[in-house]
Write a protein that holds these residues in place. Structure first.
Motif, PDB file in Angstrom:
ATOM      1  N   PRO A  37       0.829  -1.214   0.000  1.00 20.56           N
ATOM      2  CA  PRO A  37       0.000   0.000   0.000  1.00 20.56           C
ATOM      3  C   PRO A  37       0.865   1.267   0.000  1.00 20.56           C
ATOM      4  CG  PRO A  37      -0.747  -1.560   1.664  1.00 20.56           C
ATOM      5  CD  PRO A  37       0.567  -2.068   1.161  1.00 20.56           C
ATOM      6  N   LYS A  38       0.375   2.297  -0.643  1.00 18.14           N
ATOM      7  CA  LYS A  38       1.054   3.588  -0.670  1.00 18.14           C
ATOM      8  C   LYS A  38       1.253   4.127   0.749  1.00 18.14           C
ATOM      9  CE  LYS A  38      -0.202   8.355  -1.726  1.00 18.14           C
ATOM     10  NZ  LYS A  38      -0.020   8.766  -0.331  1.00 18.14           N
ATOM     11  N   ARG A  54      -6.052   4.967   0.700  1.00 20.09           N
ATOM     12  CA  ARG A  54      -7.470   4.987   0.322  1.00 20.09           C
ATOM     13  C   ARG A  54      -7.882   6.308  -0.323  1.00 20.09           C
ATOM     14  NH1 ARG A  54      -9.002  -0.286   0.240  1.00 20.09           N
ATOM     15  NH2 ARG A  54      -8.529  -1.326   2.211  1.00 20.09           N
ATOM     16  N   GLY A  55      -7.078   7.365  -0.140  1.00 20.77           N
ATOM     17  CA  GLY A  55      -7.416   8.646  -0.738  1.00 20.77           C
ATOM     18  C   GLY A  55      -7.088   9.813   0.169  1.00 20.77           C
ATOM     19  N   PHE A  56      -7.684  10.972  -0.131  1.00 18.75           N
ATOM     20  CA  PHE A  56      -7.441  12.210   0.610  1.00 18.75           C
ATOM     21  C   PHE A  56      -8.456  12.394   1.734  1.00 18.75           C
ATOM     22  CE2 PHE A  56      -5.197  13.606  -3.249  1.00 18.75           C
ATOM     23  CZ  PHE A  56      -4.097  14.237  -2.687  1.00 18.75           C
ATOM     24  N   ARG A  92      -9.967   1.767  -5.528  1.00 17.17           N
ATOM     25  CA  ARG A  92      -9.134   0.654  -5.075  1.00 17.17           C
ATOM     26  C   ARG A  92      -8.017   1.225  -4.214  1.00 17.17           C
ATOM     27  NH1 ARG A  92      -4.256   0.532  -7.401  1.00 17.17           N
ATOM     28  NH2 ARG A  92      -3.916   1.704  -9.333  1.00 17.17           N
ATOM     29  N   ARG A  93      -7.438   0.391  -3.418  1.00 15.35           N
ATOM     30  CA  ARG A  93      -6.357   0.841  -2.548  1.00 15.35           C
ATOM     31  C   ARG A  93      -5.122   1.157  -3.388  1.00 15.35           C
ATOM     32  NH1 ARG A  93      -4.377  -1.971   3.151  1.00 15.35           N
ATOM     33  NH2 ARG A  93      -3.713  -0.006   4.091  1.00 15.35           N
ATOM     34  N   MET A  94      -4.586   2.366  -3.231  1.00 14.64           N
ATOM     35  CA  MET A  94      -3.408   2.748  -4.008  1.00 14.64           C
ATOM     36  C   MET A  94      -2.168   2.048  -3.493  1.00 14.64           C
ATOM     37  SD  MET A  94      -4.070   6.794  -4.656  1.00 14.64           S
ATOM     38  CE  MET A  94      -4.893   7.006  -3.083  1.00 14.64           C
ATOM     39  N   LEU A  95      -1.335   1.662  -4.421  1.00 12.51           N
ATOM     40  CA  LEU A  95      -0.116   0.930  -4.107  1.00 12.51           C
ATOM     41  C   LEU A  95       1.099   1.815  -4.363  1.00 12.51           C
ATOM     42  CD1 LEU A  95      -1.012  -2.463  -5.850  1.00 12.51           C
ATOM     43  CD2 LEU A  95      -1.453  -1.787  -3.472  1.00 12.51           C
ATOM     44  N   VAL A  96       2.247   1.340  -3.891  1.00 13.34           N
ATOM     45  CA  VAL A  96       3.501   2.043  -4.183  1.00 13.34           C
ATOM     46  C   VAL A  96       3.671   2.184  -5.689  1.00 13.34           C
ATOM     47  CG1 VAL A  96       6.025   1.882  -4.016  1.00 13.34           C
ATOM     48  CG2 VAL A  96       4.606   1.317  -2.034  1.00 13.34           C
ATOM     49  N   ILE A 147     -13.934  13.738   3.857  1.00 14.88           N
ATOM     50  CA  ILE A 147     -13.390  12.915   2.777  1.00 14.88           C
ATOM     51  C   ILE A 147     -13.381  13.754   1.508  1.00 14.88           C
ATOM     52  CG2 ILE A 147     -13.588  10.771   1.478  1.00 14.88           C
ATOM     53  CD1 ILE A 147     -13.057  10.408   4.482  1.00 14.88           C
ATOM     54  N   VAL A 148     -12.208  14.008   0.966  1.00 15.88           N
ATOM     55  CA  VAL A 148     -12.092  14.813  -0.241  1.00 15.88           C
ATOM     56  C   VAL A 148     -12.200  13.931  -1.475  1.00 15.88           C
ATOM     57  CG1 VAL A 148     -10.617  16.397  -1.533  1.00 15.88           C
ATOM     58  CG2 VAL A 148     -10.642  16.467   0.967  1.00 15.88           C
TER      59      VAL A 148
END
Length: 662
Positions: free
Chosen positions: A40-41, A588-590, A623-627, A617-618
């Motif tokens: 995950p990022k 998951r996001g901003f 989907r879950r962001m990855l590296v 939540i912006v």
């Protein structure tokens, strides 16, 4: 099959082979990098406009804008009471201080240790789950590295391992190392909760502890900053710009906060106090009484009067020195800001843009009406002493070097364009050309880049003398020049606010960036000009407090621009209604976090109070962001490509594998 230019790349491949001398080692590294791409990022943290409020800033760092509290709630939501979760969070934020209280109040400390150690390990396991074992290991303190690794990777759900884990915990307690272990693992949790920190400017001014913040940042694991206008002011002061020196001192006096100057950097203000008491002894200096929302509220009447006298003394010198620098640079088109030349000293009026205004005060004992911008002999001596005090302050120069090392005018990270204040625009939204050296004009990304180079020139001894002198002068333009990307207003109305009651003269008209930044097309045009790509790209700014009380929204241009003025400065709290925003960007996001004012570190430790925050939540990813989705992912794929080319070179005989030494 990929085509490689082995012969063209041979020199680089030979160098790479020194790090990976065999097929096995190169293959292993490719496997490692491919695995990292699928993690995950990491969580990014965005802060802006800290303004010396070190207690609130450090607390937000410790709690990761509520990220740690969120983790604790997810882990123990139904198994711990709210008070217990609050106590656990406070222990993570302030382990040393909280331990003292616990040991004073707990009757069965060994039982508390046992429960708490298991809870801390669970939190640590959660925050470390998105990192490689190698990265986690590098974050661990040497004393407890092996033990923490064992506890993180053994689960009590495995019955065969329960006794093993319990023995480790029991031994930590029985050997008297529980306190040290708790402090160590709490610091690891703080370290891993945020992967990287972005500061969008303005560490300095208004609050009492910018030097403490800079000391904190010197030790922080991963951070960058985009310089703000107040940071530039201090950089200019350190570089030797006398107008910046005066502004730095004036702002400290205006907010009644001299601790950064005197205690942090040892700047000697005694000569200013002596000069002010003598020169303005018969002047009430009412317009220079400090703002009471800061440290000034703690000043007694005698100190308040002396502060006001010093405030006026340095302000008058500032306006004179500014006029002298502006006169040297007609290309700046700022001659209208040499305001002492427009004053009628006999009648107590001033002419501005064809209108005459009454001065609220016309007591200027050091001004010669025939040459109003000249310093008196006493002022000359004073500014020389102040200049020397700034020039020899090693701690200030050390902090400026840290800002030069970690900072720049703008940054692009994971499709987000970061800068403190503005990208100057024309009325039609096109990028505006700004002259930053006589005859040299730039706009957009080039303007930001060359401005940054200009700033660095002021600190380079090998720069041409005329270029370095201009760069030092240019700090004043960056602070208050109408087309400065750090200011971008028609004027800085400091003089008018001090000396003219008519508020129409106080208006500072904002540049077109501030007027057009809710226009999605304009924001897209700026992002294109800076080369920011991707479907979810943004501009993130600080600088301007978001006035929530007036219904302002920090999210603009259909979500493509976010304004996260941290609002840490207590001077703004009544105006904004909140203590500003921070931004968290995880896998998951901003999430935009709106904060209420922080009470104090002592209150947080004693009563477990936290900054009350509301999370908005912006943007959430489907989907879950990855590296793999990040800038680091782009770099890792390049490394994988290079290693695959090295493998090809090994296997086809272009480079020989090196035997391992026995």
């Amino acid at each position: 099959m990929k085509h490689y230019n082995i012969e063209e790349d041979m020199r680089y491949l030979q160098l790479l082979s020194q790090s990976f001398p065999t097929v096995a080692e190169a293959s292993t590294e490719i496997i490692n990098l491919q695995a990292i791409l699928n993690l995950p990022k990491g969580t990014e943290h965005f802060l802006a406009d800290i303004h010396g409020e070190y207690e609130a800033f450090i607390h937000v760092l410790k709690n990761a804008s509520g990220n740690i509290k969120r983790k604790v709630n997810e882990l123990f939501g139904n198994t711990l009471r709210e008070s217990e979760k609050r106590e656990l969070c406070t222990l993570i934020y302030y382990p040393e201080q909280k331990l003292e209280l616990v040991k004073h109040n707990e009757t069965d400390i060994d039982d508390w240790y046992h429960i708490t150690l298991h809870q801390l390990v669970a939190v640590c396991r959660d925050v470390s789950s998105k990192y490689t074992r190698s990265k986690v290991r590098k974050s661990l303190p040497a004393d407890f590295s092996y033990i923490i690794q064992e506890l993180l990777h053994e689960h009590t759900e495995d019955h065969d391992k329960t006794a093993y884990v319990n023995v480790i915990v029991d031994t930590i307690i029985s050997t008297g190392r529980a306190d040290d272990f708790i402090i160590a693992i709490a610091n690891v949790i703080q370290r891993l909760a945020i992967d990287s920190l972005h500061i969008l400017g303005d560490i300095y001014d208004r609050g009492p502890g910018a030097h403490i913040i800079m000391d904190t940042m010197r030790k922080y694991h991963s951070w960058d900053m985009q310089w703000g206008n107040h940071d530039i002011l201090w950089m200019g002061a350190a570089a030797g710009n006398d107008a910046c020196i005066c502004n730095v001192i004036r702002l400290s006096l205006r907010y009644g906060n001299l601790s950064t100057l005197e205690e942090g950097y040892g700047i000697n203000l005694v000569p200013l106090a002596t000069f002010a008491m003598e020169t303005y002894k018969n002047d009430p200096c009412m317009e220079f009484i400090p703002k009471t929302s800061g440290g000034a509220s703690l000043l007694d009447e005698k100190t308040l009067r002396l502060t006001a006298q010093m405030h006026k003394a340095i302000a008058v010198i500032q306006f004179k020195v500014e006029s002298q620098i502006i006169a040297k640079h007609p290309e700046w088109k700022m001659n209208d800001r040499c305001l002492f030349e427009h004053v009628d000293y006999q009648n107590g009026t001033i002419d501005l843009q064809g209108k005459t205004y009454k001065m609220s005060s016309c007591s200027f004992p050091t001004i010669n009406p025939a040459a109003p911008s000249e310093l008196s002999p006493e002022e000359e001596i004073l500014i020389s002493k102040l200049h020397h005090s700034f020039s020899v302050c090693e701690k200030l120069h050390k902090h400026i070097r840290v800002m030069l090392q970690h900072g720049c005018m703008y940054g692009i990270y994971n499709n987000n364009l970061l800068f403190h204040a503005s990208c100057p625009l024309n009325e039609d939204g096109s990028l505006k050309e700004v002259e930053i050296f006589p005859g040299k004009k730039y706009s957009g990304r080039a303007l930001m880049h060359h401005t940054g180079m200009q700033i660095r020139t002021a600190f380079q001894q090998d720069s041409a003398p005329e270029e370095r002198d201009y760069a030092i002068d240019y700090f004043l333009y960056l602070w208050c020049g109408p087309d400065s990307p750090l200011f971008d207003k028609s004027k800085m109305a400091t003089f008018e606010r001090y000396f003219i009651a008519d508020k129409e003269t106080h208006v500072e008209e904002k540049g077109y960036y501030f007027k057009l930044r809710d226009n999605e097309e304009v924001i897209d045009h700026i992002l294109d000009a800076f080369g920011v790509v991707g479907s979810n790209r943004h501009i993130i700014n600080g600088h301007v407090p978001v006035r929530t009380l007036k219904g302002e929204n920090p999210i603009k241009a259909n979500g493509k621009l976010m304004v996260i003025d941290g609002g840490f400065s207590k001077a703004y709290h009544n105006e904004t209604g909140i203590a500003g925003y921070t931004l968290v960007y995880h896998s998951r996001g901003f999430q935009l976090v709106q904060h209420e004012p922080f009470t104090s570190t002592e209150d947080a430790i004693q009563r477990g109070t936290d900054i009350k925050s509301t999370t908005q939540i912006v943007e959430m990813s489907n989907r879950r962001m990855l590296v793999a989705d990040t800038d680091i992912g782009v770099e890792l794929r390049k490394q994988i490509d290079d290693l695959e080319e090295l493998l090809f070179a090994y296997r086809h005989g272009y480079i020989k594998e090196k035997e391992k030494k026995q």
